[in-house]
Design an enzyme around this catalytic site. Structure first.
Site, short mmCIF file in Angstrom:
data_model
loop_
_atom_site.label_atom_id
_atom_site.label_comp_id
_atom_site.label_asym_id
_atom_site.label_seq_id
_atom_site.Cartn_x
_atom_site.Cartn_y
_atom_site.Cartn_z
N ALA A 162 47.36 39.87 39.39
CA ALA A 162 46.18 40.19 38.59
C ALA A 162 44.98 40.47 39.48
CB ALA A 162 45.88 39.06 37.61
N TYR A 163 44.86 39.71 40.58
CA TYR A 163 43.75 39.91 41.52
C TYR A 163 43.83 41.31 42.12
CZ TYR A 163 40.87 39.39 45.69
OH TYR A 163 39.94 39.56 46.66
N THR A 164 45.00 41.71 42.55
CA THR A 164 45.17 43.03 43.17
C THR A 164 44.82 44.13 42.20
OG1 THR A 164 46.93 42.15 44.58
CG2 THR A 164 46.82 44.53 44.35
N SER A 166 42.94 43.89 39.57
CA SER A 166 41.52 43.82 39.20
C SER A 166 40.63 44.56 40.18
CB SER A 166 41.07 42.36 39.08
OG SER A 166 40.91 41.78 40.37
N LYS A 167 41.06 44.72 41.41
CA LYS A 167 40.23 45.36 42.42
C LYS A 167 40.02 46.85 42.14
CE LYS A 167 38.96 42.22 45.29
NZ LYS A 167 37.55 41.94 45.46
#
Length: 197
Positions: A162-164, A166-167
């Site tokens: 999710a972090y990746t 979201s970028k």
């Protein structure tokens, strides 16, 4: 009566998405405290925002989230210069990519090395037609695969997926950051809509 000036802190604001968030917040009339663990890079980023974009409402303050001494110093700085903090964008992270104002496509394509989903790669590889709608399409595909527990099967990043993803969605962050004072708080959002976690 004078309008209230809002204050925002953006961690990891010296490059990539953090830099762009600082720029857009400052363009919206918000006083921005750009933080960075690297002092020289943070100061350079503030100078670029001032000189290249004419933004005088951005200041730098050192913040290294792994150095506990820098946090109270930042809190004291905010208290003495702004009275309180209105917005915190916690952008500091391990997967950041360096970019300039025109480098959004380059930054997004740098993330491709973490993504093996066929449809997402097809969209990201076509940098000339990469639009907000196309990025939204990737996010929607990701959410669908997440809900169906198919992230690994469909080739999404195995580490911090999710972090990746979201970028690549800076504008979504800004839409949430700029919610009015009387707007919703303490909720989760997907595509601008309140959603259960």
């Amino acid at each position: 009566m004078q309008a209230k000036i809002r204050c925002a802190v953006v961690t990891g604001g010296n490059k990539g998405i953090g830099f762009e968030i600082c720029r857009q917040l400052a363009c919206s009339g918000i006083s921005v405290v750009l933080t960075s663990r690297d002092i020289s890079r943070g100061l350079e980023a503030v100078e670029k925002l001032k000189n290249s974009f004419g933004l005088s409402n951005v200041v730098f303050h050192h913040l290294d989230l792994v150095n506990p001494i820098t946090l109270p110093s930042l809190a004291d700085f905010i208290r003495s210069h702004f009275g309180k903090l209105d917005i915190l964008v916690n952008n500091a992270g391990i997967l950041g990519a360096t970019t300039d104002a025109a480098g959004f496509t380059t930054m997004v394509q740098a993330l491709v090395r973490y993504i093996y989903n066929k449809k997402a790669l097809e969209i990201l590889d076509d940098g000339d037609s990469l639009t907000e709608e196309r990025v939204d399409e990737i996010v929607n595909i990701f959410f669908k695969d997440f809900r169906e527990d198919l992230l690994e099967t469909k080739g999404w990043p195995s580490c911090l997926p999710a972090y990746t993803i979201s970028k690549i969605c800076a504008e979504k962050v800004l839409s949430l950051v700029l919610v009015p004072d009387d707007g919703p708080s303490g909720l989760y959002f997907t595509n601008g809509e309140v959603t259960p976690f």
